[in-house]
Scaffold this motif. Structure first.
Motif, PDB file in Angstrom:
ATOM      1  N   ASN A  60       0.807  -1.221   0.000  1.00 56.15           N
ATOM      2  CA  ASN A  60       0.000   0.000   0.000  1.00 56.15           C
ATOM      3  C   ASN A  60       0.838   1.267   0.000  1.00 56.15           C
ATOM      4  N   ASN A  61       2.151   1.141   0.114  1.00 57.64           N
ATOM      5  CA  ASN A  61       3.009   2.320   0.017  1.00 57.64           C
ATOM      6  C   ASN A  61       2.821   3.053  -1.304  1.00 57.64           C
ATOM      7  N   VAL A  62       2.549   2.330  -2.371  1.00 58.94           N
ATOM      8  CA  VAL A  62       2.422   2.968  -3.678  1.00 58.94           C
ATOM      9  C   VAL A  62       0.985   3.318  -4.002  1.00 58.94           C
ATOM     10  N   ASN A  63       0.057   2.984  -3.113  1.00 58.33           N
ATOM     11  CA  ASN A  63      -1.363   3.162  -3.404  1.00 58.33           C
ATOM     12  C   ASN A  63      -2.014   4.299  -2.637  1.00 58.33           C
ATOM     13  N   THR A  64      -1.313   4.911  -1.720  1.00 55.15           N
ATOM     14  CA  THR A  64      -1.923   5.908  -0.856  1.00 55.15           C
ATOM     15  C   THR A  64      -1.945   7.279  -1.507  1.00 55.15           C
ATOM     16  N   THR A  65      -2.709   8.181  -0.920  1.00 58.47           N
ATOM     17  CA  THR A  65      -2.914   9.502  -1.501  1.00 58.47           C
ATOM     18  C   THR A  65      -2.171  10.585  -0.748  1.00 58.47           C
ATOM     19  N   GLY A  66      -2.500  10.741   0.498  1.00 61.01           N
ATOM     20  CA  GLY A  66      -1.894  11.768   1.323  1.00 61.01           C
ATOM     21  C   GLY A  66      -2.259  11.523   2.772  1.00 61.01           C
ATOM     22  N   ALA A  67      -1.589  12.194   3.672  1.00 61.10           N
ATOM     23  CA  ALA A  67      -1.740  11.881   5.089  1.00 61.10           C
ATOM     24  C   ALA A  67      -1.870  13.143   5.930  1.00 61.10           C
ATOM     25  N   TRP A  68      -2.489  12.969   7.087  1.00 62.22           N
ATOM     26  CA  TRP A  68      -2.704  14.053   8.043  1.00 62.22           C
ATOM     27  C   TRP A  68      -1.666  13.929   9.152  1.00 62.22           C
ATOM     28  N   HIS A  69      -0.780  14.934   9.247  1.00 67.07           N
ATOM     29  CA  HIS A  69       0.323  14.877  10.209  1.00 67.07           C
ATOM     30  C   HIS A  69       0.452  16.186  10.973  1.00 67.07           C
ATOM     31  N   ILE A  70       1.183  16.107  12.057  1.00 67.62           N
ATOM     32  CA  ILE A  70       1.288  17.224  12.988  1.00 67.62           C
ATOM     33  C   ILE A  70       2.758  17.594  13.196  1.00 67.62           C
ATOM     34  N   GLU A  71       3.087  18.850  12.984  1.00 70.95           N
ATOM     35  CA  GLU A  71       4.407  19.406  13.263  1.00 70.95           C
ATOM     36  C   GLU A  71       5.530  18.688  12.497  1.00 70.95           C
ATOM     37  N   SER A  72       5.301  18.459  11.213  1.00 72.46           N
ATOM     38  CA  SER A  72       6.380  17.965  10.361  1.00 72.46           C
ATOM     39  C   SER A  72       7.359  19.092  10.077  1.00 72.46           C
ATOM     40  N   SER A  73       8.485  18.742   9.494  1.00 70.49           N
ATOM     41  CA  SER A  73       9.487  19.758   9.169  1.00 70.49           C
ATOM     42  C   SER A  73       8.920  20.790   8.199  1.00 70.49           C
ATOM     43  N   GLU A  74       8.031  20.370   7.308  1.00 71.54           N
ATOM     44  CA  GLU A  74       7.422  21.309   6.363  1.00 71.54           C
ATOM     45  C   GLU A  74       6.422  22.220   7.065  1.00 71.54           C
ATOM     46  N   ARG A  77      -4.060   7.905  25.516  1.00 73.13           N
ATOM     47  CA  ARG A  77      -2.592   7.825  25.644  1.00 73.13           C
ATOM     48  C   ARG A  77      -1.954   7.494  24.307  1.00 73.13           C
ATOM     49  N   LEU A  78      -2.601   6.601  23.570  1.00 72.37           N
ATOM     50  CA  LEU A  78      -2.056   6.216  22.276  1.00 72.37           C
ATOM     51  C   LEU A  78      -2.135   7.367  21.278  1.00 72.37           C
ATOM     52  N   VAL A  79      -3.279   8.049  21.228  1.00 77.68           N
ATOM     53  CA  VAL A  79      -3.408   9.192  20.324  1.00 77.68           C
ATOM     54  C   VAL A  79      -2.351  10.246  20.649  1.00 77.68           C
ATOM     55  N   ARG A  80      -2.196  10.520  21.928  1.00 75.42           N
ATOM     56  CA  ARG A  80      -1.197  11.515  22.327  1.00 75.42           C
ATOM     57  C   ARG A  80       0.204  11.108  21.888  1.00 75.42           C
ATOM     58  N   ASN A  81       0.539   9.845  22.064  1.00 79.04           N
ATOM     59  CA  ASN A  81       1.878   9.380  21.693  1.00 79.04           C
ATOM     60  C   ASN A  81       2.072   9.354  20.179  1.00 79.04           C
ATOM     61  N   MET A  82       1.020   9.007  19.440  1.00 81.95           N
ATOM     62  CA  MET A  82       1.136   9.042  17.982  1.00 81.95           C
ATOM     63  C   MET A  82       1.333  10.472  17.490  1.00 81.95           C
ATOM     64  N   LEU A  83       0.594  11.405  18.058  1.00 86.69           N
ATOM     65  CA  LEU A  83       0.755  12.800  17.651  1.00 86.69           C
ATOM     66  C   LEU A  83       2.152  13.317  17.977  1.00 86.69           C
ATOM     67  N   GLU A  84       2.727  12.806  19.044  1.00 85.88           N
ATOM     68  CA  GLU A  84       4.073  13.227  19.427  1.00 85.88           C
ATOM     69  C   GLU A  84       5.096  12.881  18.356  1.00 85.88           C
ATOM     70  N   VAL A  85       4.924  11.731  17.700  1.00 80.40           N
ATOM     71  CA  VAL A  85       5.891  11.308  16.678  1.00 80.40           C
ATOM     72  C   VAL A  85       5.397  11.562  15.260  1.00 80.40           C
ATOM     73  N   SER A  86       4.191  12.115  15.132  1.00 85.44           N
ATOM     74  CA  SER A  86       3.554  12.253  13.822  1.00 85.44           C
ATOM     75  C   SER A  86       4.425  12.987  12.811  1.00 85.44           C
ATOM     76  N   GLY A  87       4.951  14.133  13.203  1.00 84.88           N
ATOM     77  CA  GLY A  87       5.777  14.916  12.282  1.00 84.88           C
ATOM     78  C   GLY A  87       7.034  14.182  11.875  1.00 84.88           C
ATOM     79  N   ARG A  88       7.680  13.531  12.834  1.00 83.38           N
ATOM     80  CA  ARG A  88       8.903  12.789  12.515  1.00 83.38           C
ATOM     81  C   ARG A  88       8.601  11.592  11.616  1.00 83.38           C
ATOM     82  N   ALA A  89       7.402  11.027  11.735  1.00 88.37           N
ATOM     83  CA  ALA A  89       7.046   9.878  10.893  1.00 88.37           C
ATOM     84  C   ALA A  89       6.975  10.279   9.425  1.00 88.37           C
TER      85      ALA A  89
END
Length: 568
Positions: A119-133, A161-173
């Motif tokens: 699915n890496n080649v099939n996705t469209t776009g993603a919602w992320h928080i505090e990426s470098s961009e 707790r999980l949502v909070r932790n995912m958002l913490e790494v979201s930008g780096r992901a």
């Protein structure tokens, strides 16, 4: 501030997908046929008929994956590593990269023959928080804003707790992908202030064009070994702890791999008819993802004692329609060689169930298409009906004229631009094709349609609906008058739809760091789960783009958690 012109945004968005507007990329789209490796092309591009599914999913059954004692598992070869990642899709990519960045030796495994089968080649776009961009621009979406938005908007259904932790790494992901050089566009860079755009990271390349960038992610991480054409047949344990996996490659060679941590992320179970029926109230879903998203990872986890979560939803396809009998089985944007009758739910037409009763405010299908899955899932099969007057108009009038303001806002500028200038002048041919495939029917009277589809309530439903069209007041579903389109002038055209989905949203319960949990809330030592195999989302699906965004973020979180567990 960095600027992106509207013209370049539209051009890029349409090249990649129907960009953010249609609730950006909640899951994979089907890439061009040439992007599929040999042996996978036919199966992955059709995406709907049972014959094209992975064998066990096509049979509508699940497979038992026994968890074996490590010392009792037999294999032709034994190896050791720090972390094993089962699945190299979206979550698996960031999981493997994240664990390696913490100093782990990683072996990543997948049944596909390469990235083009994931699915890496099939996705469209993603919602992320505090990426470098995002951090380049004033007013970027913060972790706190995102957390409060998700939790309040879902009535606190999600694991906080999980949502909070995912958002913490979201930008780096997402930075893992950005740093590969992957061409992307960013709606927030244009000053858009809606929730979707503020978190939007949209691909500008499709299918096979993405593979070099995905490969680059691991070219700079030599501690990750990617093994394709490899299936994990068993998780291996010592006592209550998972200590490795047993694998088999396409030639039948078996390898027993001891690992300090195991991460499972195989993409959910959309291709498994039995599991879909079990967790979605008996419904059927037209799958729009990889054939390997057939629930095997979840079954491995369950047989190791992991507990399924309680939230199950879907990201519905952009047109609001699909059909198992059609070829191709779904449409997500205009101009892709799909049947144009799939567009009809976007126009606010009357929708009925198998009994011939209306079941929803049709405006919802127009203005929040990807979020309408819960209503459609309750019916599993549903129908729209139009008259000759509508067919005459739609065959000669630009499609854009049929879209209400709410529908246009739902689509956003990129997908909307795809409809500009489009006239469905071949709609009669497309309808006849649907008739030949047995998912549409034309009749001179409503009574004849009711008889053909065995709908006892259809005649009365159409009478009541037409009265609402005349008065402008819908006392049944309270659909606004601008979405009430009469069905009066014969002949009449009825089209059958199934629910099409990008991925299943719902999986194994975890703690806040994605360790798999048993039914009594205890972690299974050394075992982690992420992506669509994990219980990450709410019911119904809430934030557009979080389907993909949470997969990326949960992968990185699982990779770093597994690395810490491995002593790194």
């Amino acid at each position: 501030m960095k600027e992106i012109s509207r013209r370049s945004f539209l051009k890029g968005g349409l090249a990649a997908v129907a960009a953010m507007g249609v609730t950006v990329a909640c899951g994979p789209q089907i890439p061009p046929a040439e992007s599929h490796p040999a042996g996978e092309k036919e199966k992955e591009t059709t995406g709907a008929s049972a014959e094209t599914l992975a064998p066990d999913a096509a049979a509508g059954k699940s497979v038992e994956f026994e968890t074996l004692l490590y010392d009792e598992a037999e294999a032709s070869k034994e190896e050791e590593t720090d972390v094993v990642v089962v699945g190299i899709g979206v979550a698996g990519t960031t999981a493997a990269a994240g664990a390696a960045d913490k100093g782990c030796k990683v072996i990543a495994l997948d049944r596909a023959s390469g990235f083009a089968g994931t699915n890496n080649v099939n996705t469209t776009g993603a919602w992320h928080i505090e990426s470098s961009e995002q951090l380049k621009y004033d007013g970027y979406l913060t972790k706190q804003e995102a957390f409060e938005h998700i939790m309040a908007g879902t009535n606190y259904q999600c694991n906080a707790r999980l949502v909070r932790n995912m958002l913490e790494v979201s930008g780096r992901a997402i930075d893992i992908v950005i740093n590969s050089g992957m061409p992307m566009i960013y709606p927030f860079a244009m000053g858009a202030t809606d929730w979707l755009s503020r978190g939007g990271h949209v691909y500008m390349v499709d299918g096979l064009e993405r593979v070099p960038y995905l490969e680059k992610i691991f070219e700079v991480r030599p501690d990750v070994e990617l093994r394709w054409n490899t299936q994990v047949t068993n998780l291996l344990r010592e006592g209550d702890a998972i200590v490795g996996v047993l694998t088999e490659d396409k030639d039948g060679n078996t390898v027993k791999i001891r690992a300090k941590s195991v991460i499972v992320c195989t993409g959910g179970f959309l291709q498994n008819k039995e599991m879909v029926a079990k967790y979605y109230g008996g419904a059927e879903l037209v799958p729009q993802d990889s054939i390997y998203n057939d629930g095997e990872g979840i079954q491995l986890l369950q047989n190791a004692g992991a507990q399924m979560g309680k939230n199950f939803s879907i990201s519905m396809n952009e047109m609001g329609a699909a059909n198992f009998k059609a070829t191709p089985t779904f449409s997500w944007a205009p101009g892709r060689g799909t049947n144009a009758t799939f567009y009809f739910p976007n126009f606010g037409l009357m929708l009925v169930n198998r009994a011939g009763d209306r079941f929803m405010d049709e405006r919802r299908m127009c203005e929040a298409t990807m979020y309408s899955g819960e209503q459609a899932l309750r019916e599993s099969t549903y129908y729209t009906i139009v008259d000759q007057a509508f067919m005459d108009r739609i065959s000669t009038t630009p499609v854009i004229d049929f879209l209400g303001e709410g529908a246009k806002a739902n689509m956003g500028m990129a997908l909307l631009a795809g409809f500009e200038g489009v006239v469905l002048d071949n709609i009669y041919d497309d309808f006849e094709e649907a008739v030949s495939q047995n998912w549409a029917y034309k009749a001179d009277t409503i009574e004849e349609l009711a008889e053909h589809f065995n709908m006892p309530n259809l005649v009365k439903t159409v009478e009541t609906y037409n009265a609402a069209c005349d008065s402008g007041v819908d006392d049944q579903m309270y659909t606004p008058k601008e979405y009430l389109i009469p069905v009066k002038t014969g002949p009449f055209y009825m089209i059958e739809y199934n629910v099409g989905a990008w991925l299943t949203l719902g999986g194994i319960k975890t703690d806040g760091n994605l360790a798999a949990l048993t039914s009594d809330g205890k972690t299974i030592p050394n075992l982690y789960v992420c992506g669509a195999d994990a219980d990450l989302w709410s019911t119904p699906y809430y934030q557009g783009g979080s389907g993909l965004g949470f997969c990326y973020a949960s992968g990185l979180l699982a990779g770093e958690s597994a690395a810490a567990n491995a002593g790194k």
